[in-house]
Design a protein around this motif. Sequence first.
Motif, PDB file in Angstrom:
ATOM      1  N   PRO A   1       0.819  -1.236   0.000  1.00 50.93           N
ATOM      2  CA  PRO A   1       0.000   0.000   0.000  1.00 50.93           C
ATOM      3  C   PRO A   1       0.844   1.274   0.000  1.00 50.93           C
ATOM      4  N   LEU A   2       2.013   1.244   0.683  1.00 51.81           N
ATOM      5  CA  LEU A   2       2.893   2.419   0.665  1.00 51.81           C
ATOM      6  C   LEU A   2       3.384   2.693  -0.749  1.00 51.81           C
ATOM      7  N   MET A   3       3.646   1.631  -1.506  1.00 54.71           N
ATOM      8  CA  MET A   3       4.060   1.819  -2.883  1.00 54.71           C
ATOM      9  C   MET A   3       2.959   2.496  -3.689  1.00 54.71           C
ATOM     10  N   CYS A   4       1.704   2.198  -3.349  1.00 52.47           N
ATOM     11  CA  CYS A   4       0.578   2.840  -4.037  1.00 52.47           C
ATOM     12  C   CYS A   4       0.568   4.345  -3.778  1.00 52.47           C
ATOM     13  N   VAL A   5       0.893   4.720  -2.544  1.00 54.97           N
ATOM     14  CA  VAL A   5       0.946   6.141  -2.202  1.00 54.97           C
ATOM     15  C   VAL A   5       2.046   6.825  -3.008  1.00 54.97           C
ATOM     16  N   VAL A   6       3.208   6.170  -3.062  1.00 53.13           N
ATOM     17  CA  VAL A   6       4.327   6.732  -3.834  1.00 53.13           C
ATOM     18  C   VAL A   6       3.948   6.840  -5.301  1.00 53.13           C
TER      19      VAL A   6
ATOM     20  N   MET B   1      11.535  23.610 -21.528  1.00 54.73           N
ATOM     21  CA  MET B   1      11.759  22.165 -21.478  1.00 54.73           C
ATOM     22  C   MET B   1      12.816  21.822 -20.431  1.00 54.73           C
ATOM     23  N   TRP B   2      13.807  22.693 -20.321  1.00 53.90           N
ATOM     24  CA  TRP B   2      14.864  22.445 -19.349  1.00 53.90           C
ATOM     25  C   TRP B   2      14.303  22.424 -17.928  1.00 53.90           C
ATOM     26  N   ASP B   3      13.426  23.392 -17.600  1.00 55.89           N
ATOM     27  CA  ASP B   3      12.815  23.416 -16.264  1.00 55.89           C
ATOM     28  C   ASP B   3      11.959  22.177 -16.030  1.00 55.89           C
ATOM     29  N   LEU B   4      11.229  21.782 -17.063  1.00 56.43           N
ATOM     30  CA  LEU B   4      10.387  20.586 -16.938  1.00 56.43           C
ATOM     31  C   LEU B   4      11.246  19.356 -16.686  1.00 56.43           C
ATOM     32  N   ASN B   5      12.361  19.232 -17.385  1.00 53.62           N
ATOM     33  CA  ASN B   5      13.254  18.087 -17.182  1.00 53.62           C
ATOM     34  C   ASN B   5      13.780  18.036 -15.752  1.00 53.62           C
ATOM     35  N   VAL B   6      14.140  19.237 -15.254  1.00 55.97           N
ATOM     36  CA  VAL B   6      14.656  19.289 -13.884  1.00 55.97           C
ATOM     37  C   VAL B   6      13.612  18.798 -12.900  1.00 55.97           C
ATOM     38  N   LEU B   7      12.356  19.267 -13.071  1.00 54.22           N
ATOM     39  CA  LEU B   7      11.286  18.833 -12.176  1.00 54.22           C
ATOM     40  C   LEU B   7      11.072  17.319 -12.243  1.00 54.22           C
ATOM     41  N   ILE B   8      11.027  16.790 -13.469  1.00 51.00           N
ATOM     42  CA  ILE B   8      10.793  15.350 -13.626  1.00 51.00           C
ATOM     43  C   ILE B   8      11.934  14.543 -13.022  1.00 51.00           C
ATOM     44  N   TYR B   9      13.195  15.002 -13.241  1.00 49.10           N
ATOM     45  CA  TYR B   9      14.332  14.303 -12.657  1.00 49.10           C
ATOM     46  C   TYR B   9      14.238  14.277 -11.131  1.00 49.10           C
ATOM     47  N   ILE B  10      13.869  15.429 -10.561  1.00 45.15           N
ATOM     48  CA  ILE B  10      13.766  15.498  -9.096  1.00 45.15           C
ATOM     49  C   ILE B  10      12.723  14.500  -8.587  1.00 45.15           C
ATOM     50  N   PHE B  11      11.556  14.527  -9.261  1.00 38.92           N
ATOM     51  CA  PHE B  11      10.476  13.627  -8.837  1.00 38.92           C
ATOM     52  C   PHE B  11      10.879  12.156  -9.024  1.00 38.92           C
ATOM     53  N   SER B  12      11.497  11.857 -10.132  1.00 40.36           N
ATOM     54  CA  SER B  12      11.837  10.460 -10.416  1.00 40.36           C
ATOM     55  C   SER B  12      12.897   9.929  -9.469  1.00 40.36           C
ATOM     56  N   TYR B  13      13.924  10.783  -9.205  1.00 40.12           N
ATOM     57  CA  TYR B  13      14.949  10.352  -8.257  1.00 40.12           C
ATOM     58  C   TYR B  13      14.352  10.076  -6.885  1.00 40.12           C
ATOM     59  N   ARG B  14      13.541  11.016  -6.432  1.00 37.08           N
ATOM     60  CA  ARG B  14      12.958  10.854  -5.091  1.00 37.08           C
ATOM     61  C   ARG B  14      12.108   9.593  -4.994  1.00 37.08           C
ATOM     62  N   ASN B  15      11.250   9.411  -5.981  1.00 34.33           N
ATOM     63  CA  ASN B  15      10.383   8.239  -5.944  1.00 34.33           C
ATOM     64  C   ASN B  15      11.160   6.934  -6.137  1.00 34.33           C
ATOM     65  N   ALA B  16      12.218   6.989  -6.947  1.00 32.09           N
ATOM     66  CA  ALA B  16      13.042   5.793  -7.122  1.00 32.09           C
ATOM     67  C   ALA B  16      13.681   5.387  -5.805  1.00 32.09           C
ATOM     68  N   TYR B  17      14.124   6.375  -5.028  1.00 28.38           N
ATOM     69  CA  TYR B  17      14.718   6.071  -3.728  1.00 28.38           C
ATOM     70  C   TYR B  17      13.673   5.458  -2.781  1.00 28.38           C
ATOM     71  N   TYR B  18      12.460   5.967  -2.883  1.00 27.59           N
ATOM     72  CA  TYR B  18      11.394   5.387  -2.056  1.00 27.59           C
ATOM     73  C   TYR B  18      11.211   3.900  -2.390  1.00 27.59           C
ATOM     74  N   PHE B  19      11.165   3.610  -3.685  1.00 33.07           N
ATOM     75  CA  PHE B  19      10.971   2.219  -4.107  1.00 33.07           C
ATOM     76  C   PHE B  19      12.135   1.330  -3.637  1.00 33.07           C
ATOM     77  N   VAL B  20      13.353   1.843  -3.776  1.00 34.98           N
ATOM     78  CA  VAL B  20      14.531   1.075  -3.350  1.00 34.98           C
ATOM     79  C   VAL B  20      14.491   0.833  -1.839  1.00 34.98           C
ATOM     80  N   GLY B  21      14.128   1.885  -1.092  1.00 40.11           N
ATOM     81  CA  GLY B  21      14.047   1.726   0.362  1.00 40.11           C
ATOM     82  C   GLY B  21      13.016   0.688   0.776  1.00 40.11           C
TER      83      GLY B  21
END
Length: 1252
Positions: free
Chosen positions: A72-77, A99-119
């Motif tokens: 369920p925590l993965m669902c929240v993420v 586009m550059w700003d959008l890429n930065v936002l997506i990278y930030i979100f993806s990194y954070r969520n990827a760390y959540y999944f790994v944890g």
Amino acid sequence: FLMKKEKDGTKRTPKNGGYFCILLSCNRLQCACQLTMVSCVFWIQFRYATCCEVFLMVIGLLCSAIHGIALPLMCVVFGDMTDNFVQSGQQYFTNLTSMWDLNVLIYIFSYRNAYYFVGIGCAVLLLGTFQVMLFLLTATKQTKRIREKYFHAILHQQMAWFDTHQIGVLNVRMTDDINTINEGLGDKICVFVQFFCTFLTGLIIGFVFGWKLTLVILAISPLLAGSAAVWSKILATLTSKELSAYAKAGAVAEEILVAIRTVVAFNGQKKAVEKYENNLEDAKNYGIKKAITTNVSMGLTQFVIFGAYALAFWYGTKLSVDEPENYTIGKTITVFFSVMIGAFSLGQGAPNLEAIAKARGAAYEVYKTIDQVPRPIDSSSKEGHKPDHVRGDIEFKDIHFNYPSRKEVKILQGVNLTVPRGKTIALVGASGCGKSTTIQLLQRFYDPDLGQITLDGHDIRTLNVKWLRENIGIVSQEPVLFGTTIAENIRYGKADATDEDIERAVKEANAYDFIAKLPDKLNTMVGERGAQLSGGQKQRIAIARALVKNPKILLLDEATSALDTQSESIVQAALDKARAGRTTIMIAHRLSTIRTADVIAGFSNGQVVEQGTHRELMAKKGVYYSLVMQQVLPPPGCIPNANPSPVLFLLYHVHTVFVMQFSFLIDNGSLQKEDESNLPDVPLSRILAMNKPEWPYLLFGVLASLVGGGVYPCVAILFAKIIGVSDSHLAICHSIDCLFQGFMFGKSGELLTMRLRKQVFNAILRQEIGWFDDHENAVGVLTTRLASDASLVKGATGARLGLLTNCICTLTIAIVVAFVFCWQLTLLILACVPFLIGANFIQMRAMAGHASKDQGALEQSGKISTETVENFKTVVALTREDVFFYKFMDSLERPYKNGLVKAPIYGLTFALSQAIPYMVNAAIFRFGAWLIAHCYTQYENVFLVFSVIIFAAMNIGESSSFAPDFGKAKTAAARIIKLLEKDPEIDIYSEEGKKPSDFAGNIEFRGIHFAYPTRQNVKVLQGLNVSVGPGQTLALVGESGCGKSTSVQLLERFYNPLLTCILLLYVSQLVDGQDAKTLNLAWLRSQLGLVSQEPILFDCTITENIQYGDNSRVVSQAEIEEAAKKANIHDFIMGLPEKYNTSVGDKGTQMSGGQKQRIAIARALVRQPKILLLDEATSALDTESEKIVQQALDDARLGRTCIVIAHRLSTIHNADKIAVIQNGQVAEQGTHTELMAKEGAYFALVNAQVNH
């Protein structure tokens, strides 16, 4: 891990396709009712857990609970990440962010969520390992403890309990039922807790993020719960009936295999297979009904579930449009996934809860036996008086008794008897008059209904049971030896006996000479039930076992009955010496052995009618006098019509075992053991071929699986597109598919199991007797394989084939769809697939490696338990319950240690299979974010590809449960195939061979050399040459072990004589001038009528036992009664309440020795054979019955070729030819008169009997 384990060991996969099949189906429903049902008595099955084990289980439950929160925590993420993607996209299009700003936002979100999944994945790896490991460790320990306690409880039941409980059923409970308990104690519990916590967490998250949508999704629950309640009730009832049905079949198989020599001698294989199959029929029918019930419920449930899917999709979309401030796309997805995953998890946890419920059901019978109190006669009890010494004064005071299983038949009716210390009292009388019952009461096998038995003035009921039996030495009429060495068998008489004590006892029992000739001497193995010894050899070892004990009280129940004349006189002298200073009770039909007794008591109709010394009773001319006069014969050289002398008389009751062999089973490498390395490699295609006769069911089942495989990719597409209106069509389709698929595979599986069990049993009965001599094929081993192997093979066919088809179809559709929408992301996902497969492969190898080890070790424990329980009376008489209990405990050590090693490996592989998907998700969303940021795809496509692949992966994930089953199934299939393909040297099913129409009965043994297959270095027959013409009688005499019974076994073709290059030209066994091997085997045995010394009866009526004499036709009641009259058993039978319909009990235990023998004689006479084989046929009869039966046998011999084996030489003095066998050869042959004139070996034997 998410599969239901059936009674037979196979696992049944829910037909839902995976996690998301919302098998909240029979599930949330079933859980609702089962949870209530289980909660009040849940902990009962853990009653044998120690405090430490309880603590470890609590830790395991905590790990399971935390593990359950992960999904369920993965669902929240996932929901949060979805909102981030959507918001970023909106920001880009509305505010024209670069586009550059959008890429930065997506990278930030993806990194954070990827760390959540790994944890989350790392936490799952750690928690999953501990939850499974701890529960498997504690389950292994508890199961071992339960097996030990159950076996201990059986060993300490009173004898009356065994009269009403089938031995085979007890052994089935020892294996199947305790295996079921093990399932309920193991990882099923922690997995259920994991799923239950996922359910609770999912609900909580659902209510927090969107209570309206959550309530709508949950609205369907009452309907599901109601259907589950009905289903669970029906399923539990059918499971119980299925278990009971196979327990009966297992008991039938054990009874037949124990009596295999009797079965093959009477060509009873076909009847045995039919009887076994009839009992299997009930188990099969209940199994099919259970499969239908399960899948009807599951199909209906799937219909409701997919209807809930459609409702949830539609309403979630509506809320996102109507209340965008409360229901963003991310929140909607979070609520939907959390509640659905929670519901699915509860559904997938239900089968685990069901396994726990089944374990409680199995535990009920097992624990009931363990808890059975009070036990008035309990040898393990410490209670009771233990006098410092035993004087030996015994008194029976007005004893009344009838057996608990036959209350209406009075056995003892007021027995009064006094046995002074140090004196010998002999009990004489007709068979069934109560003599053996009297000494059983003295040993406290039973307690009298009325009256009192005292020892040294103490009521024996006040004495400690074990102490009492330790002070009593017993030598019974039918000696029982155990499958170990000669030395160990003797040591059972006295646990601390030294080698010197054993050697002394062996010499006193006149067994030293024949043991000294054996290569391994006292360390020679005797085979199962002592089957590798002749009757006399077994009896002498039993006597040595009693003498080594040096008891205060000695009980001799026909102790010398199986000895040849020469050995008998020596052993009788040893027993007379052993009796000095001991209180001795003797039971005898051979009255010469008790002439010197201090008191002789004559029994009649359950009462002592006269007492006195030999001279006193002879003077009274009562019961004893009439018995003696019937046994008086003239000494050699006297005229047959001369008046008999009351001083010189012969007694000639002797027991020579039928089909008992002289060689001894030892592990000397002469036979190749059937270990797992010798098993053939069996591919999956070969296993599936076993199910070939059920191909129509499999075909339709596979087609249904193909349809079912396409359901979940469709659900994923609908989810990604948020189109709920079409989902109702999937609901109808999938519910029908589930029902159809389950019925087809369920029926094909039950048919396969029944057919394989029948084929295996048929193949076992096809083997030659030498195959059964191998300890690898002991009865306990074979019955364990019958119970488990066929059902294990079912685990790799049927439903598993459907699962494989379903997975392939699901994966194919998912990959195709994924490539169409985003091939880059699909490639990454496919690159991760090997990791998922690798985890499952490691899990499969870890389990498969232990499959054969566990099976082999449990077969060994089954062998020990079978041998012990079958010979329970001997075990308790020797007070060796603890010895066999510790042997059983030792046999459990190997599977116990394997279980301890398996637990952490299984836990780690389980955790890997659970954790890797989180790592894969991290990689997928990280790469998906990159693709979106660089405009290679849209986020809708990322979600669609992710949904399709993940839905497919969850469906395929169920195959992780398939792997352990296949490992075990492959080993079981290899054993079955090896047995089915084995062509026996002597094949009873072969139609080859001649069937002469004018068979006369001429028999000739010509140059016969023979050694038993298990001991090729010990020659039993060394050039036997003897013949008998049609209608003549040949008598074989000689000391025990000389080869007499072996000759009969060769004539029955239980074995073939040895053929070497030297003997090839002249070694043969001729019947009517034709080599016996050229004759049709079934036809040959149909011409032979056998009456053996130790008769084996089957657990059925007297009528059915006599009918067994001729299995080629239906024997009429008139023929049965005529045969019974000739065997002098008719009057006794008519006196029974149920007459010919009376059950004889397990192995004939409800009959006395003489009654069993007479029924066996009637069984042979009803066959009307051309050749009659009498192996001490009257040995167990009392004098009066023997006279009549001997006359009946003499009449039956007229016109028939007859071979008589005898130690009592007076029974064969009128034989046409008498052959004296010594060292496997005929020392001399001729008529009685001719041999007496020679004054050779026969003359010496006759004189030994007369002088004695």
